[in-house]
Design a protein around this motif. Structure first.
Motif, PDB file in Angstrom:
ATOM      1  N   ARG A  41      48.135  52.647  30.184  1.00 60.17           N
ATOM      2  CA  ARG A  41      47.909  51.557  29.675  1.00 60.17           C
ATOM      3  C   ARG A  41      47.299  50.373  30.536  1.00 60.17           C
ATOM      4  O   ARG A  41      47.526  50.385  31.620  1.00 60.17           O
ATOM      5  N   VAL A  42      46.182  49.662  29.923  1.00 57.56           N
ATOM      6  CA  VAL A  42      45.683  48.545  30.680  1.00 57.56           C
ATOM      7  C   VAL A  42      46.618  47.612  31.631  1.00 57.56           C
ATOM      8  O   VAL A  42      46.381  47.268  32.633  1.00 57.56           O
ATOM      9  N   ARG A  43      47.695  47.281  30.610  1.00 55.82           N
ATOM     10  CA  ARG A  43      48.638  46.504  31.169  1.00 55.82           C
ATOM     11  C   ARG A  43      49.459  47.029  32.282  1.00 55.82           C
ATOM     12  O   ARG A  43      49.664  46.508  33.276  1.00 55.82           O
TER      13      ARG A  43
ATOM     14  N   THR B 197      44.606  41.150  37.017  1.00 59.59           N
ATOM     15  CA  THR B 197      44.750  40.624  35.530  1.00 59.59           C
ATOM     16  C   THR B 197      44.472  41.950  34.736  1.00 59.59           C
ATOM     17  O   THR B 197      43.392  42.549  35.061  1.00 59.59           O
ATOM     18  N   GLU B 198      44.778  41.776  33.399  1.00 58.32           N
ATOM     19  CA  GLU B 198      44.291  42.888  32.433  1.00 58.32           C
ATOM     20  C   GLU B 198      42.919  42.619  32.068  1.00 58.32           C
ATOM     21  O   GLU B 198      42.068  43.813  32.124  1.00 58.32           O
ATOM     22  N   ARG B 199      42.346  41.449  32.300  1.00 62.22           N
ATOM     23  CA  ARG B 199      40.668  41.216  31.906  1.00 62.22           C
ATOM     24  C   ARG B 199      40.121  42.086  33.203  1.00 62.22           C
ATOM     25  O   ARG B 199      39.105  42.515  32.801  1.00 62.22           O
ATOM     26  N   ALA B 200      40.477  41.639  34.472  1.00 60.34           N
ATOM     27  CA  ALA B 200      39.856  42.378  35.578  1.00 60.34           C
ATOM     28  C   ALA B 200      39.918  43.693  35.426  1.00 60.34           C
ATOM     29  O   ALA B 200      38.697  44.564  35.643  1.00 60.34           O
ATOM     30  N   VAL B 201      40.892  44.431  35.025  1.00 55.79           N
ATOM     31  CA  VAL B 201      41.106  46.110  35.011  1.00 55.79           C
ATOM     32  C   VAL B 201      40.216  46.377  33.664  1.00 55.79           C
ATOM     33  O   VAL B 201      39.436  47.442  33.815  1.00 55.79           O
ATOM     34  N   GLN B 202      39.886  45.634  32.708  1.00 58.24           N
ATOM     35  CA  GLN B 202      38.967  45.870  31.505  1.00 58.24           C
ATOM     36  C   GLN B 202      37.536  45.976  31.846  1.00 58.24           C
ATOM     37  O   GLN B 202      36.848  46.874  31.786  1.00 58.24           O
ATOM     38  N   LYS B 203      37.362  45.017  32.863  1.00 55.38           N
ATOM     39  CA  LYS B 203      35.968  44.864  33.249  1.00 55.38           C
ATOM     40  C   LYS B 203      35.619  46.127  34.319  1.00 55.38           C
ATOM     41  O   LYS B 203      34.579  46.719  34.282  1.00 55.38           O
ATOM     42  N   ILE B 204      36.632  46.494  35.233  1.00 59.36           N
ATOM     43  CA  ILE B 204      36.574  47.585  36.114  1.00 59.36           C
ATOM     44  C   ILE B 204      36.157  48.947  35.361  1.00 59.36           C
ATOM     45  O   ILE B 204      35.502  49.658  35.684  1.00 59.36           O
TER      46      ILE B 204
END
Length: 115
Positions: free
Chosen positions: A31-33, A42-49
């Motif tokens: 999971r992204v988390r 952060t979860e947002r940084a992971v989503q962007k990556i």
């Protein structure tokens, strides 16, 4: 400034993109988390990556209910012109870490007392 911050270097050997890709390669259903926690992002940084990696053709995902299953395109060449030759699979083999059987699920090492 705390002691931990003073001891950290201003640079690292791996980019956040490499860390996220390695975390996904170790567990394609992660999971992204959980990636965020393991990579200290952060979860947002992971989503962007993840979006960057998908856009560049290094990663794909399929949706299964509320979960994603990722596929690393390990035959893709590394991005930088100075890295011509090796493939993503070569990088991931260098980064492969065998987790000890008694290691906690978050991957952080335990101290000598199991705490």
């Amino acid at each position: 400034m705390d002691d931990a911050a003073r001891l950290r270097p201003g640079w690292t050997f791996l980019t956040n993109h490499a860390r996220v890709l390695a975390a996904i390669a170790r567990d394609p259903g992660v999971r992204v988390r959980d990636i965020a926690a393991r990579c200290l992002l952060t979860e947002r940084a992971v989503q962007k990556i993840i979006a960057d990696l998908e856009d560049a053709g290094y990663l794909a995902h399929t949706r299964s209910g509320r979960s994603n299953h990722y596929t690393v395109k390990d035959r893709a060449p590394l991005r930088h012109p100075a890295d011509t030759g090796p493939m993503v699979a070569d990088l991931l083999s260098i980064l492969a870490v065998q987790q000890r059987a008694d290691a906690p699920p978050d991957g952080r090492p335990q101290d000598d007392h199991g705490e």
